[in-house]
Design an enzyme around this catalytic site. Structure first.
Site, short mmCIF file in Angstrom:
data_model
loop_
_atom_site.label_atom_id
_atom_site.label_comp_id
_atom_site.label_asym_id
_atom_site.label_seq_id
_atom_site.Cartn_x
_atom_site.Cartn_y
_atom_site.Cartn_z
N SER A 147 0.84 -1.21 0.00
CA SER A 147 0.00 0.00 0.00
C SER A 147 0.87 1.25 0.00
O SER A 147 1.97 1.25 0.58
CB SER A 147 -0.88 0.00 1.26
OG SER A 147 -1.46 1.27 1.48
N TYR A 161 -0.90 -0.03 10.47
CA TYR A 161 -1.00 -0.51 9.10
C TYR A 161 0.20 -0.05 8.28
O TYR A 161 0.84 -0.87 7.58
CB TYR A 161 -2.30 0.01 8.48
CG TYR A 161 -2.51 -0.38 7.04
CD1 TYR A 161 -2.74 -1.71 6.69
CD2 TYR A 161 -2.47 0.57 6.02
CE1 TYR A 161 -2.94 -2.08 5.37
CE2 TYR A 161 -2.67 0.22 4.70
CZ TYR A 161 -2.90 -1.11 4.38
OH TYR A 161 -3.09 -1.47 3.06
#
Length: 266
Positions: A147, A161
């Protein structure tokens, strides 16, 4: 002849969290279209069965394995199944990942540990299990789906994250260098704003107007003025796994419509 004719591709996270085309499902179909034999892995047997049905409609041979890939026994289970069915593993497509928003000050350690177990440990375990088989047959490729949050702030409190995805990126780089002499290539696809079932589930409690507004706002942050699709991620993954990228290893392809190069909107 497709780029993956006579190749065996393992896709973890091959199901989908809801109806529609998630990254794992779309990538499985792209590999199928290019001649791969597929080992489809997911925790959800129903989602897995649906992906298998789609893959078989595209003419590919596949097996399904229900497993938790953040657990060593789960990884051993799908690797053993792949070798028993096809005798080799040429590509590992590592799609599994979770995310959550939360301030560092309020984030529980148990959630932090889970984030790293799913996003990093699963990749470590899978790579450790498949690399010996790739070495035995002359090489292979590992593709990690990451990501843009691993590279920059995306305007949300994403400490856990972001850290886990950055760790996964670096793990891929380290594995790439260590096993380059064995012709095992390892790369990451770094994903920006993509319209997938995962996003739909995350915002399922919003009313229709609010969801439409959110989708519009997400697209507006992308220089190409649209969100990506699972097919964008699938095609980039297939490139990295194929011989077209035989001199590409230890790096990232950013698939984000230019978002990481754009200044935040005021």
């Amino acid at each position: 002849m497709g780029r993956f004719e006579d190749k065996v591709v393992v896709v973890t996270g091959a199901g989908s969290i809801a109806d529609g085309w998630g990254n794992g499902r779309a990538t499985s179909v792209v590999y199928a279209d290019e001649g791969a034999k597929l080992v489809l892995v997911d925790r959800n047997p129903d989602a897995l069965a649906h992906t298998a049905e789609l893959v078989e409609k595209h003419g590919a041979k596949c097996i399904t394995v229900t497993a938790d890939v953040s657990d060593a026994d789960g990884v051993a289970h799908f690797v053993d199944a792949a070798i028993e069915a096809f005798g080799r593993i040429d590509v590992l497509q590592a799609n599994v990942g979770i995310g959550s928003i939360g301030s560092l000050l309020n984030y529980e350690q148990s959630k932090w540990d889970l984030m790293f177990r799913v996003n990093v440990t699963s990749l470590f375990l899978a790579a450790k299990a498949v690399v010996p088989h790739m070495k035995r047959t002359g090489g292979g490729a590992i593709v990690n789906v990451s990501s843009i949050a691993s590279m920059r702030s995306v305007g949300q409190p994403f400490a856990a994250y972001s850290s886990s995805k950055a760790a996964a990126n670096q793990l891929i780089r380290a594995i790439a260098v260590e096993f380059a002499p064995d012709n095992v290539r390892c790369n990451s696809v770094v994903v920006g704003y993509v319209d997938t079932p995962t996003v739909a589930v995350a915002y399922r409690n919003l009313d229709t107007e609010a969801r439409e507004s959110l989708q519009h706002d997400r697209a507006a942050l992308v220089p190409l003025r649209r969100q990506g699709t699972a097919w964008d991620i699938a095609r980039a993954s297939a490139y990295l796994a194929s011989d077209d990228a035989q001199f590409v290893t230890g790096t990232e392809i950013v698939v984000d419509g230019g978002m990481t190069n754009a200044a935040p909107h005021s």
